[in-house]
Write an enzyme that holds these catalytic residues in place. Structure first.
Site, short mmCIF file in Angstrom:
data_model
loop_
_atom_site.label_atom_id
_atom_site.label_comp_id
_atom_site.label_asym_id
_atom_site.label_seq_id
_atom_site.Cartn_x
_atom_site.Cartn_y
_atom_site.Cartn_z
N GLU A 41 46.50 46.94 52.08
CA GLU A 41 46.77 47.79 50.91
C GLU A 41 46.50 49.29 51.17
O GLU A 41 47.26 50.14 50.70
CB GLU A 41 45.95 47.31 49.71
CG GLU A 41 46.50 46.06 49.05
CD GLU A 41 46.22 44.78 49.83
OE1 GLU A 41 46.88 43.77 49.57
OE2 GLU A 41 45.33 44.81 50.71
N GLU A 64 52.04 32.48 45.52
CA GLU A 64 52.08 32.67 46.97
C GLU A 64 53.40 32.20 47.56
O GLU A 64 53.95 32.83 48.47
CB GLU A 64 50.92 31.93 47.64
CG GLU A 64 49.53 32.40 47.24
CD GLU A 64 49.16 33.75 47.87
OE1 GLU A 64 48.11 34.27 47.49
OE2 GLU A 64 49.93 34.27 48.71
N GLU A 109 35.68 43.67 50.58
CA GLU A 109 36.38 43.11 49.43
C GLU A 109 35.88 43.72 48.12
O GLU A 109 36.65 44.04 47.24
CB GLU A 109 36.23 41.59 49.40
CG GLU A 109 36.93 40.85 50.53
CD GLU A 109 38.44 40.84 50.36
OE1 GLU A 109 38.99 39.78 50.04
OE2 GLU A 109 39.07 41.90 50.57
N ASP A 143 46.86 42.96 40.19
CA ASP A 143 47.45 44.02 41.00
C ASP A 143 48.98 44.04 41.05
O ASP A 143 49.62 45.03 40.66
CB ASP A 143 46.87 44.00 42.41
CG ASP A 143 46.80 42.60 43.01
OD1 ASP A 143 47.32 41.65 42.40
OD2 ASP A 143 46.23 42.46 44.12
#
Length: 610
Positions: free
Chosen positions: A331, A76, A310, A217
């Site tokens: 996304e 992150e 989700e 991802d």
């Protein structure tokens, strides 16, 4: 939409990390970086608010460094802080910020980005070269830190670290990031699939479900984007190899399931909202047909609920229990924006409008935009993650602003003087990192020993005719077939084994509400105040398990030997565990676009056939 949320953050939440849009106050989630401020910088530049961009840059550059005794997620911190600072550094010229001499190879934001990267680099000092998931910004790897890291947490560094190396001239960052990618590649299963979590010391997979969603991802995303930004064909080769396995084992009716990485059997027939980035990645390699088919599936989920949950269980066509939330994720709109740039299909504008209207209708509050706690009844939760301003609003804006400078296709640029001579920047082709921070690829060619390519001497045309010969039709057909991802008849046989019952563990996801690893991971919430003047001399340590009394008990103790980053890099080079593929590294043809056949193109235009 952006300014309603951004102004509310400044009014109610700054200098905390995030706005709480129902309580109308702020909260620290990643250590009091004023994270929303950094994440919003690129959007300010893209929307043309240069005065606010400059004001925020002035605030950030008063901070001497990121020295603090706090545990942070390596992943992150890289995508949000390093990526955000690098992007803002490269956008500074466009935004009219006063630049230091030597820009873009020098500047306060670049120095801050490198300071953070130097603090993260200690995480890579492992037996495999794959990084730990958590480090302490001052002390290095915490005592008792699990060696288990998610796949995305290993393969999502090449954009930021590659950019840093190209701008500073220090090869350390790019080499370390590439070494981690190769190490991950060498640990793939015999089926060519990647699991979700791996032990970075032993190389043993601890969570063996393979998919394209959470925990994996951005690894696939960075293979494609890294190959384009840094002109590294080997990354595209790794992606194509991975995609063949993905299409063979995961793809069912244009959905992508989760399967066992060793057996290829479906384990979880679920669509995760994070997976909606995939059509956008496919558009970057020119496969708009497959991308559009999958995007239609994802859009149908949006239409069913007004948002994407989700987890969405495909056989039952319903949201997953306890995973019904929508935290304003970007996304789906990201893929829509990419595909509209590639196809200009008006359906995509309608899909973007559907998203815009849903968020405006159900997520808006008097103080911002709130996470949707349950997509079935649109109840709200008191959180607005910073990626709403960094990604969601940015991609929506870029979908509808077709003339934005980000969409420049090389029609114009800016000539600047650098220590290496003239350089042309702002020519388009911007690459977004996974937090939607844009990077100008042209600027990466302005610094530090970049080869100068001279014009071809046509007096030697006859002697060097082969350079310009091009490919014969047979050669081109052979090359296209070689890289074709179409399944063979054998590959199309879908295994009919009964779906295994697998518990869905909470796993590390990009910008998820929680940061929980497969094994024990204490999520330390400590406040960091970057406004405090701190010692700029950074000393990081790889620490042993010996205990001494004066050391914070939450950390391994320091040895007398300081962590030497150059020593780590030389060890990687000497051991050469992850050997490179020289053929891949020079296969630049794989980065080119496949043009339509000439006759087909002009026949479509009606010039041959009426």
């Amino acid at each position: 939409m952006f300014y309603h949320a951004y102004d509310s953050y400044l009014k109610y939440a700054y200098p905390y990390d995030e706005l709480r849009p129902i309580s109308c106050d702020g909260i620290d989630t990643y250590g009091s970086y004023s994270l929303t401020l950094i994440d919003a910088l690129g959007t300010l530049a893209i929307m043309g608010n240069h005065s606010e961009f400059q004001r925020v840059v002035d605030i950030l550059t008063t901070k001497p460094d990121f020295d603090a005794n706090i545990n942070v997620s390596v992943f992150e911190t890289n995508i949000r802080i390093v990526g955000g600072l690098l992007s803002a550094h490269l956008l500074s010229h466009k935004a009219g910020v006063k630049l230091e001499p030597g820009w873009p190879c020098n500047g306060p934001l670049l120095r801050l980005a490198e300071d953070v990267a130097k603090r993260l680099i200690v995480a890579f000092d492992t037996k495999t070269g794959m990084p730990y998931g958590t480090i302490n910004l001052r002390k290095g790897v915490p005592k008792g830190e699990t060696a288990v890291t998610c796949t995305a947490g290993i393969g999502t560094f090449i954009l930021e670290f590659g950019t840093l190396s190209r701008l500073t001239g220090d090869p350390l960052y790019e080499e370390v990031a590439m070494n981690a990618v190769y190490s991950l590649y060498n640990h793939k299963s015999p089926l060519g699939l990647y699991g979700n979590h791996i032990d970075v010391e032993t190389g043993r997979w601890t969570y063996q479900d393979a998919g394209i969603g959470s925990g994996v991802d951005s690894f696939f995303e960075y293979l494609v984007k890294g190959s384009i930004l840094l002109q590294k064909p080997e990354l595209m080769e790794i992606f194509h190899e991975a995609r063949r396995a993905i299409d063979k084992y995961l793809k069912k009716d244009d959905w992508y399931m989760w399967v066992s990485m060793t057996k290829g059997q479906v384990t979880i027939p679920v669509f995760q909202s994070l997976e909606a980035y995939w059509p956008g990645v496919l558009s970057l390699i020119g496969d708009t047909s497959s991308a559009m088919k999958t995007l239609h599936n994802y859009h149908q989920v949006w239409l069913q609920y007004g948002f994407t949950p989700e987890f969405y269980y495909i056989p039952q066509s319903e949201a997953g229990t306890n995973r019904e939330s929508y935290p304003l994720r970007p996304e789906l709109i990201e893929s829509i924006m990419y595909l509209y740039r590639a196809t200009e299909d008006p359906f995509l504008l309608q899909a973007g409008e559907d998203i815009l209207r849903s968020i405006q209708h159900s997520a808006r509050t008097p103080c911002g935009y709130a996470t949707i706690k349950d997509v079935r009844d649109h109840r709200k939760e008191d959180r607005m993650e910073s990626f709403f301003l960094s990604e969601t609003t940015k991609y929506l804006y870029l979908l509808f602003d077709t003339e934005n400078f980000i969409h420049n296709q090389g029609q114009y640029g800016t000539v600047i003087e650098t220590p290496n001579g003239e350089c042309i920047i702002e020519t388009g082709g911007y690459i977004f990192n996974t937090e939607a921070h844009p990077i100008d690829p042209a600027a990466l060619h302005c610094c530090h020993d970049v080869p100068k390519y001279s014009s071809f001497n046509f007096s030697e045309l006859e002697a060097k005719r082969s350079i310009f010969r091009g490919d014969s039709i047979d050669e081109r057909r052979s090359y296209v077939n070689k890289n074709n991802c179409t399944e063979t008849d054998d590959e199309k046989d879908v295994q009919n084994n009964k779906t295994e019952e697998v518990a869905v563990d909470e796993i590390t996801t990009e910008s998820s509400n929680t940061y929980v690893k497969l094994e024990d991971n204490d999520n330390v919430s400590q406040k960091i105040n970057l406004g405090t003047a701190l010692d700029g001399n950074v000393t990081l340590y790889r620490e042993t398990v010996e205990e001494i009394t004066h050391v914070d008990k939450s950390f391994k103790t320091k040895t007398n030997k300081k962590f030497d980053v150059q020593e780590m890099l030389e060890r990687f080079r000497k051991e050469n565990k992850n050997q490179r593929n020289a053929t891949w590294e020079n296969n630049y043809k794989i980065l080119s676009c496949k043009a339509q056949p000439f006759l087909q193109r002009i026949s479509i235009l009606g010039e041959f056939f009426k």
